[in-house]
Scaffold this active site. Structure first.
Site, short mmCIF file in Angstrom:
data_model
loop_
_atom_site.label_atom_id
_atom_site.label_comp_id
_atom_site.label_asym_id
_atom_site.label_seq_id
_atom_site.Cartn_x
_atom_site.Cartn_y
_atom_site.Cartn_z
N HIS A 1 0.81 -1.32 0.02
CA HIS A 1 0.17 0.07 0.25
C HIS A 1 1.05 1.15 0.07
CE1 HIS A 1 -3.85 1.83 -0.24
NE2 HIS A 1 -4.35 1.16 1.09
N ASP B 1 -1.90 1.99 -4.68
CA ASP B 1 -3.30 2.44 -4.12
C ASP B 1 -4.25 1.25 -4.10
OD1 ASP B 1 -2.11 4.95 -3.48
OD2 ASP B 1 -3.20 5.88 -5.04
#
Length: 428
Positions: free
Chosen positions: A398, A402
């Protein structure tokens, strides 16, 4: 007769140490030239170390489970004639029957001088950790390790760089309050009938890599279902055609999934990437090297299909079978275990509803394939029909991927799996 001290030769790919998984000889044994002396597990593969000379084993250095260092004594031999000088690449180990990768490592440079350097050389740490410490001028002996048996992990070096845990080991042990020191792992008391199994070899390397991945990359998970009915029908037709033509190749679902992933990467190239931790850069790979997780008796191994985008469905199917068999037979070459840019793990018939696989760091994403089963679903005409349904899951780093990008990538893969005829257009 002469005494010859054989040192562990270069293991290739900059590897500076490995775990002694198994000794094939003991003191007093007679050995022939090229006879296997030991098996050493590196971060890349298990390699066999052959004897450079015929003779008698006087002493073996280290026991199974210990860390053996490149250019440090491994076996002391008694040989006929004068003892030869050990060449830098002589006796280079091979990955279980395969030629070794070209030796590229140099003797390990120490991060300090004098007694500090000697102490640092005895600290348990991976080559990556040692390199990081050396590049930043840190002494590993002064960093408290959080890994198994006090092993200094990458996170420990990062914490030391941030000033969080730079106290020397002896100062940490004596400092107050004790809460500043990392708590020692609690010992499990021995119970009646208990069996203790040492964490060694491939299983130990898997444990270290999984811990590094989970503590380095914040994982984002996403799961969606895919209607594989058309894919099942297409695979059946192609396999019937192959069989009728006398072709021995049989297509599994994995080559189709690999092709769908490759097609989706054209739209979302950042999924085909590695994270360079030292430079804090996302490296979008120019080649498509797809890792496939293979279950073996020793644990999960991830051989890599190099330049997968250049292979046909038939070639992909053959390569999947070849690499899977080589992994189970422990005959993978070093280069077949490195250089991956994205991994696919198939849990097969035991795949369950879904799972969140751990990223194969330094890659930034991994896709999980789960069990395919017939289920009643509501079609576009609001009719209940029976379809071949399967779940896909993805875990992504992450920091650089995204959640929306990861989800869109999965939907792009699903588009090709639900309309597999489009794969042939994507391959054109």
């Amino acid at each position: 007769m002469a005494i010859f001290e054989f040192k562990l030769p270069d293991l290739g790919e900059g590897v500076q140490e490995g775990e002694l998984v198994k000794w094939h000889v003991k003191a007093g044994d007679s050995v022939k030239e090229d006879q296997t002396l030991a098996e050493v597990m590196t971060d890349k593969a298990t390699v066999t170390v052959p004897s450079p000379k015929a003779g008698r084993v006087v002493q073996t250095h280290g026991k199974e489970g210990d860390i053996a260092k490149v250019h440090h004594p491994l076996v002391t031999l008694e040989i006929e004639g004068a003892a030869p000088a050990q060449a830098a690449g002589h006796g280079a180990p091979a990955a279980h029957g395969a030629p070794a990768a070209a030796a590229a490592a140099q003797p390990q440079a120490l991060s300090a001088k004098g007694d500090g350097a000697q102490a640092a050389s005895k600290v348990l740490a991976t080559p990556l950790t040692r390199r990081m410490a050396r590049e930043h001028g840190l002494n590993l002996a002064e960093i408290a390790g959080s890994g198994p048996q006090g092993r200094v992990m990458k996170a420990d070096v990062e914490a030391a760089l941030a000033g969080a845990s730079a106290a020397p080991r002896n100062e940490v042990a004596a400092s107050a309050p004790a809460a500043q020191a990392r708590p020692a792992a609690p010992s499990v008391p021995q119970g009646r009938g208990d069996e203790r199994i040492a964490l060694r070899g491939l299983r130990k390397k898997i444990a270290e890599k999984m811990v590094r991945s989970k503590f380095t990359a914040p994982h984002f998970g996403f799961v969606e279902e895919v209607d594989c009915t058309e894919l099942v029908a297409l695979r059946k037709r192609l396999n019937e055609t192959l069989a009728a033509s006398g072709e021995h190749t049989k297509l599994s679902f994995l080559p189709f999934i690999i092709k769908a992933v490759l097609a989706a990467m054209k739209k979302y190239p950042h999924l085909n990437a590695n994270m360079d931790e030292a430079a804090q850069e996302l490296v979008v790979r120019g080649e498509f090297n797809i890792g496939i997780a293979v279950a073996t008796n020793e644990g999960l191994t991830v051989p890599v299909i190099k330049n997968a985008d250049r292979l046909t469905l038939r070639e992909l199917a053959n390569e999947v079978v070849r690499l899977s068999n080589a992994a189970r037979d422990r005959k993978l070459k070093m280069e077949e275990l490195t250089g991956g840019s994205f991994t696919i793990t198939s849990l097969g018939q035991t795949g369950g509803i879904f799972a969140t696989p751990i990223i194969n760091h330094p890659e930034v994403a991994i896709m999980g394939i789960h069990r395919m089963r017939k289920r009643p679903v509501v079609d576009k005409n609001d009719q209940i029909v029976v379809r071949e349904m399967m779940n896909l899951s993805i875990s992504a780093d992450h920091r650089v991927i995204d959640g929306q990008v990861a989800a869109d990538f999965v939907y792009e893969v699903i588009k090709y799996l639900e309309r597999p005829d489009m794969l042939f257009l994507a391959m054109a």
